[in-house]
Design a protein around this motif. Sequence first.
Motif, PDB file in Angstrom:
ATOM      1  N   ARG A 141       2.065 -14.299   0.684  1.00 24.30           N
ATOM      2  CA  ARG A 141       2.603 -14.201   2.033  1.00 24.30           C
ATOM      3  C   ARG A 141       2.614 -12.718   2.388  1.00 24.30           C
ATOM      4  NH1 ARG A 141       2.856 -16.632   6.877  1.00 24.30           N
ATOM      5  NH2 ARG A 141       4.757 -16.127   8.025  1.00 24.30           N
ATOM      6  N   SER A 142       1.747 -12.323   3.324  1.00 23.28           N
ATOM      7  CA  SER A 142       1.493 -10.906   3.573  1.00 23.28           C
ATOM      8  C   SER A 142       1.942 -10.483   4.965  1.00 23.28           C
ATOM      9  CB  SER A 142      -0.002 -10.599   3.407  1.00 23.28           C
ATOM     10  OG  SER A 142      -0.451 -10.960   2.118  1.00 23.28           O
ATOM     11  N   ARG A 143       2.194  -9.167   5.085  1.00 23.96           N
ATOM     12  CA  ARG A 143       2.530  -8.556   6.362  1.00 23.96           C
ATOM     13  C   ARG A 143       1.595  -7.378   6.604  1.00 23.96           C
ATOM     14  NH1 ARG A 143       8.232  -6.978   7.652  1.00 23.96           N
ATOM     15  NH2 ARG A 143       7.815  -5.343   6.144  1.00 23.96           N
ATOM     16  N   HIS A 144       1.153  -7.240   7.838  1.00 26.76           N
ATOM     17  CA  HIS A 144       0.212  -6.173   8.162  1.00 26.76           C
ATOM     18  C   HIS A 144       0.467  -5.637   9.563  1.00 26.76           C
ATOM     19  CE1 HIS A 144      -3.500  -3.875   8.576  1.00 26.76           C
ATOM     20  NE2 HIS A 144      -3.677  -4.481   9.757  1.00 26.76           N
ATOM     21  N   TYR A 155       0.580  -2.749   4.747  1.00 25.84           N
ATOM     22  CA  TYR A 155       0.129  -3.984   4.099  1.00 25.84           C
ATOM     23  C   TYR A 155       1.030  -4.218   2.895  1.00 25.84           C
ATOM     24  CZ  TYR A 155      -2.713  -7.342   1.498  1.00 25.84           C
ATOM     25  OH  TYR A 155      -3.154  -8.449   0.813  1.00 25.84           O
ATOM     26  N   GLU A 156       1.721  -5.344   2.884  1.00 26.76           N
ATOM     27  CA  GLU A 156       2.578  -5.697   1.757  1.00 26.76           C
ATOM     28  C   GLU A 156       2.659  -7.213   1.655  1.00 26.76           C
ATOM     29  OE1 GLU A 156       6.437  -4.057   2.427  1.00 26.76           O
ATOM     30  OE2 GLU A 156       6.868  -5.353   4.151  1.00 26.76           O
ATOM     31  N   ASN A 157       2.964  -7.697   0.464  1.00 23.66           N
ATOM     32  CA  ASN A 157       3.061  -9.142   0.299  1.00 23.66           C
ATOM     33  C   ASN A 157       3.953  -9.531  -0.870  1.00 23.66           C
ATOM     34  OD1 ASN A 157       1.316  -9.078  -2.103  1.00 23.66           O
ATOM     35  ND2 ASN A 157      -0.326  -8.653  -0.629  1.00 23.66           N
ATOM     36  N   ILE A 158       4.379 -10.765  -0.825  1.00 21.76           N
ATOM     37  CA  ILE A 158       5.064 -11.429  -1.935  1.00 21.76           C
ATOM     38  C   ILE A 158       4.135 -12.532  -2.425  1.00 21.76           C
ATOM     39  CG2 ILE A 158       7.040 -12.824  -2.622  1.00 21.76           C
ATOM     40  CD1 ILE A 158       8.689 -11.351  -0.526  1.00 21.76           C
ATOM     41  N   SER A 159       3.969 -12.627  -3.741  1.00 21.79           N
ATOM     42  CA  SER A 159       3.033 -13.598  -4.306  1.00 21.79           C
ATOM     43  C   SER A 159       3.750 -14.616  -5.181  1.00 21.79           C
ATOM     44  CB  SER A 159       1.958 -12.888  -5.136  1.00 21.79           C
ATOM     45  OG  SER A 159       2.543 -12.159  -6.198  1.00 21.79           O
ATOM     46  N   GLN A 193       0.822  -1.198   0.000  1.00 20.47           N
ATOM     47  CA  GLN A 193       0.000   0.000   0.000  1.00 20.47           C
ATOM     48  C   GLN A 193       0.865   1.261   0.000  1.00 20.47           C
ATOM     49  OE1 GLN A 193      -0.804   2.376   2.690  1.00 20.47           O
ATOM     50  NE2 GLN A 193       0.948   1.629   3.872  1.00 20.47           N
ATOM     51  N   ASP A 194       2.193   1.101   0.057  1.00 21.20           N
ATOM     52  CA  ASP A 194       3.113   2.236   0.055  1.00 21.20           C
ATOM     53  C   ASP A 194       4.248   2.012  -0.944  1.00 21.20           C
ATOM     54  OD1 ASP A 194       4.185   4.677   0.815  1.00 21.20           O
ATOM     55  OD2 ASP A 194       5.341   3.823   2.464  1.00 21.20           O
TER      56      ASP A 194
END
Length: 210
Positions: free
Chosen positions: A82-85, A51-55, A39-40
Amino acid sequence: MKFVFTAIFCSLYFIAYSQEQTTEKKWLRIGLVSGYTSQDTFLKQDSDYLYENISYKISSHFNLSKKDNHTWELLVEPSYYRSRHQLFNYWFISHTVPNGDELRAKFMPFKSMNEYVLNLGVIYRYYFNSKTSVYGLANVGPMYIDTETERLQKGFAFSDIFGLGSNYKLGRISIDVKCLFRHVSNANLQKPNFGYNAIGFELGTYYEFN
């Protein structure tokens, strides 16, 4: 979670079975795609949260129609994120909520999350020549997220993606790159449903059947 894996397996089996039943090569390509969204990424969309992720995706494209240099394709993409929040804004949970302190203690710590998605979409592609093409895509797919946050309930949701990309063929192998916008929410099936937004990119390599 078992339901998601079963749906992905059945979808892949159906695709493989369908190709055996037709003499026309409608299965255009299959490949592996990986990406990063946040989101940034390029601009600050919301300072309330991280909120960020690797897909990681298995990506299949099927021909819907072709005329001259223009094609329409069906996209089927079993995916894992695989996400981080983390919630940053202390006042996102209002002070008027009776158990506000309890909810902040629950939701403000950093969280790792798993998302299992079956992306289904449509691609419009324009070929400059036999090797180089650009495209736009739109897809929406059912997903399961295994972690509750202040923005989205654990469980069933939808993943919506809009993207622009390009593809370059090297014989039977092609290289693919795209920029995309992704939105995750559950269509108000559960509360909360503020959802997540993210912008990023994906890189992929495909085996070309045609």
